[in-house]
Write a protein that holds these residues in place. Sequence first.
Motif: not given
Length: 429
Positions: A117, A166-167, A170, A173, A204
Amino acid sequence: MADLTTEFLGYKLKNPVGVSSCDFGETKWEAQHVIDQGIGWLTGKTIHKIDGPHRWPRPFFYPLKRFSNDFKDTWVSSQMFSKIPYDEWMSKEGPAIVDLCRKNNVMYIGSVNAAGMDPDNWIPILKDMESIGVDAIELDTGGPHATFGAVKSQLDCGAPQAMDPEKSGAIVKMCAEAVDIPVIFKATPQCVNQAAVSHAVVEAGAAAITANNTFYGTWIDPEAGEFYGGPYAVGFSLGRIFQPFSLAKVLETTASIKGFPVIGVGGIGTWDDCVRYMMAGAHIAGLCSLVYSRGVGILGKCIEGMSDFMDRKGYKHTSEFIGKVVDDFGYVRDWPREEIMSPVSPIIPKFDYDKCTGCGTCAKLCPYFAIEMKDGLPVLDDEHCAGCSWCMGYCPQYKDPVIDMVRRDNGTQVWDGHGTHRKWYIEKA
């Protein structure tokens, strides 16, 4: 004359048929061969800086056709991301493909991946892609290879990045905010909640979603008593048999986020496959594995076939059938059905004996043993018929149907094997 031009992410494509991320978008040499078929868009091989996915054992394609013709388009592959050194691709092959695509009015989508990430792993690659002039960037978050045998630093690479909302959000984004060109999220069929992931990446900042990548798989050669090809689980291309599953995954997105740009991929090899994905809400359709198993010529056939189909059906433009069936998509629990399944089926097959050839397929394959052949013709055992339509589906005379599914009480046709069957249960006898 049908108009195959298709609007996608601000670009006017000459047609919606393209090639998804694979060898054919890695070098100018390979790209030229698929571009010559008249495609409207091309996605590159995944470019990266990860240590490992640029090397794989040779040979690396393991076609399964030799085991059975059932697997004629099925194969296992240990090939991974681009094998070309990063700096070499960015300075030589990438710009050459971009230039080639521009000269041929083909949209070129760069493909990238990074482990984890950390923005420092992702953003420099995206900026380099943008600098060489790609039209959009696809995040290859759907690849299957990292599922097995990944080192700890690369556990979040490929498919694992696309299974968690969520991952996924992210990653999108950080990438979408880093460049001024469209960023596309690539989905994995391994995801059990693609609708949630789709919502997350749209929120995102994703400009589009590619659905779907492929599964992982392996194979065993029983005569040799060994694994076939390589003794590991890697990419598994199922061919056209992947479509029923992949279409359902596509509709998880298109029925949830209606009208959002989607690239439909996964088991496409014919013009009607392209149309099928587009009716399911994909704006454009991409081929990959079947180009390998059937040759680049299928691309031109898809374009020609779609044009002929549109002329035959009276479609003037592709926009007239994109998303055609999305609003009809729902859940089986919402379809009108019996309150209690009757042991005596209210639906039965009706045979047209004037057309029947007496081949006996229906009797041979009936899973409820409710059909037998008498004097060369099929005869129904009413007591044991379940009204399933298996006999109709396997009748060789499907083009000029011998069997209809009808209501037992009044003979009204429920299904002739084309399109959607009737909501017979809500009707009055």
